[in-house]
Design a protein around this motif. Sequence first.
Motif, PDB file in Angstrom:
ATOM      1  N   HIS A   1       0.837  -1.192   0.000  1.00  0.00           N
ATOM      2  CA  HIS A   1       0.000   0.000   0.000  1.00  0.00           C
ATOM      3  C   HIS A   1       0.873   1.243   0.000  1.00  0.00           C
ATOM      4  O   HIS A   1       2.095   1.173   0.064  1.00  0.00           O
ATOM      5  N   SER A   2       0.240   2.414  -0.058  1.00  0.00           N
ATOM      6  CA  SER A   2       0.973   3.677  -0.033  1.00  0.00           C
ATOM      7  C   SER A   2       0.262   4.646   0.900  1.00  0.00           C
ATOM      8  O   SER A   2      -0.964   4.584   1.056  1.00  0.00           O
ATOM      9  N   THR A   3       1.036   5.527   1.532  1.00  0.00           N
ATOM     10  CA  THR A   3       0.466   6.489   2.469  1.00  0.00           C
ATOM     11  C   THR A   3       0.994   7.889   2.180  1.00  0.00           C
ATOM     12  O   THR A   3       2.098   8.067   1.665  1.00  0.00           O
ATOM     13  N   ALA A   4       0.185   8.879   2.530  1.00  0.00           N
ATOM     14  CA  ALA A   4       0.580  10.282   2.462  1.00  0.00           C
ATOM     15  C   ALA A   4      -0.242  11.029   3.501  1.00  0.00           C
ATOM     16  O   ALA A   4      -1.314  10.562   3.917  1.00  0.00           O
ATOM     17  N   SER A   5       0.246  12.173   3.951  1.00  0.00           N
ATOM     18  CA  SER A   5      -0.451  12.902   5.007  1.00  0.00           C
ATOM     19  C   SER A   5      -0.650  14.359   4.627  1.00  0.00           C
ATOM     20  O   SER A   5       0.131  14.945   3.868  1.00  0.00           O
ATOM     21  N   ILE A   6      -1.723  14.953   5.180  1.00  0.00           N
ATOM     22  CA  ILE A   6      -2.027  16.363   4.984  1.00  0.00           C
ATOM     23  C   ILE A   6      -3.042  16.785   6.033  1.00  0.00           C
ATOM     24  O   ILE A   6      -3.929  15.995   6.403  1.00  0.00           O
TER      25      ILE A   6
ATOM     26  N   CYS B   1       1.801   7.574  -3.341  1.00  0.00           N
ATOM     27  CA  CYS B   1       0.849   8.649  -3.085  1.00  0.00           C
ATOM     28  C   CYS B   1       1.561   9.896  -2.580  1.00  0.00           C
ATOM     29  O   CYS B   1       2.522   9.802  -1.819  1.00  0.00           O
ATOM     30  N   LEU B   2       1.064  11.056  -2.984  1.00  0.00           N
ATOM     31  CA  LEU B   2       1.486  12.331  -2.434  1.00  0.00           C
ATOM     32  C   LEU B   2       0.252  13.212  -2.273  1.00  0.00           C
ATOM     33  O   LEU B   2      -0.733  13.049  -3.006  1.00  0.00           O
ATOM     34  N   THR B   3       0.318  14.133  -1.336  1.00  0.00           N
ATOM     35  CA  THR B   3      -0.750  15.104  -1.164  1.00  0.00           C
ATOM     36  C   THR B   3      -0.240  16.476  -1.568  1.00  0.00           C
ATOM     37  O   THR B   3       0.904  16.843  -1.289  1.00  0.00           O
ATOM     38  N   LEU B   4      -1.103  17.240  -2.218  1.00  0.00           N
ATOM     39  CA  LEU B   4      -0.738  18.578  -2.660  1.00  0.00           C
ATOM     40  C   LEU B   4      -1.991  19.428  -2.776  1.00  0.00           C
ATOM     41  O   LEU B   4      -2.916  19.074  -3.500  1.00  0.00           O
ATOM     42  N   GLU B   5      -2.019  20.526  -2.011  1.00  0.00           N
ATOM     43  CA  GLU B   5      -3.078  21.526  -2.128  1.00  0.00           C
ATOM     44  C   GLU B   5      -4.475  20.902  -2.074  1.00  0.00           C
ATOM     45  O   GLU B   5      -5.324  21.152  -2.921  1.00  0.00           O
TER      46      GLU B   5
END
Length: 269
Positions: free
Chosen positions: A92-97, A144-148
């Motif tokens: 799996h993949s994770t990202a935070s925001i 995964c990445l989070t952006l705006e």
Amino acid sequence: WLKSFEHPSLLYSVQLSLASVFFFLPNDSQPHTHNTMTPTHRLTHKTPPTKVQLSNADAPSTARSSAASKPPVRKWQQLPQRGDCFTPRVGHSTASIAGKAYLFGGCDSKGYRNDLHSYDFEANVWEEIFTVGDHPSPRLGAQCLTLEGELWVFFGAAREQGLEVYYDDVRILNLADRRWRKAPCGGAQPTGRAGHSVVFDPLSRAFIVFGGQPLSAQDDVLSLTLPSLEWRPMSAATSSQRSLDVGSQLPGDDDTAAAAAAAPPHAPP
């Protein structure tokens, strides 16, 4: 099945599959960073402090120097889980925001997944996120990445009818309305891949992608520029064998069935 993923770079994925959360805390402060790694066994690291009498003027200078340079004691703390915990899985993949971590996809005992879960660091609560729109297909090895206010999912892989399939798509989830869309990327379209790395460079306003599997992709360096969404090749890496060996280890139907019997129990609410 899990043994095929025993690679140091994949330790994060295997460990997180136990649906637990550990915080790494200094002994003299409150939690200030988060980490969703979950070891297979509860880890506690306690280093007894060196007893040095600093107030003694006669104490050797070497002892005072040793005490000053002694790092603070650290420890792992397991948090009780609440809410809709995800199933045990790998890849799996994770990202935070904004105080939340998002976990996408992977492979559990029933097969490949494209579900999405969020973890609220402050409330210590998991939530399954139900989405609409042009979903990414079930896969592992995506990034995964989070952006705006959006979650970006890059590539990934799965096994379909016994064949390894590598995806070359980019999917974007608007976290406000929970709607997926496929990014209309142009330029030099990269080959499909899994187990790659992705970062965002705020100066050039571009995502940078490196490596991955299959072997034809392992030394690639690519950029996806915003807002044009144009792919461009960058200078090639000089060393080989840097990517995760994901493609050759994709679990098949027999593997997932075997994993079902060996999977750890679901985390209690």
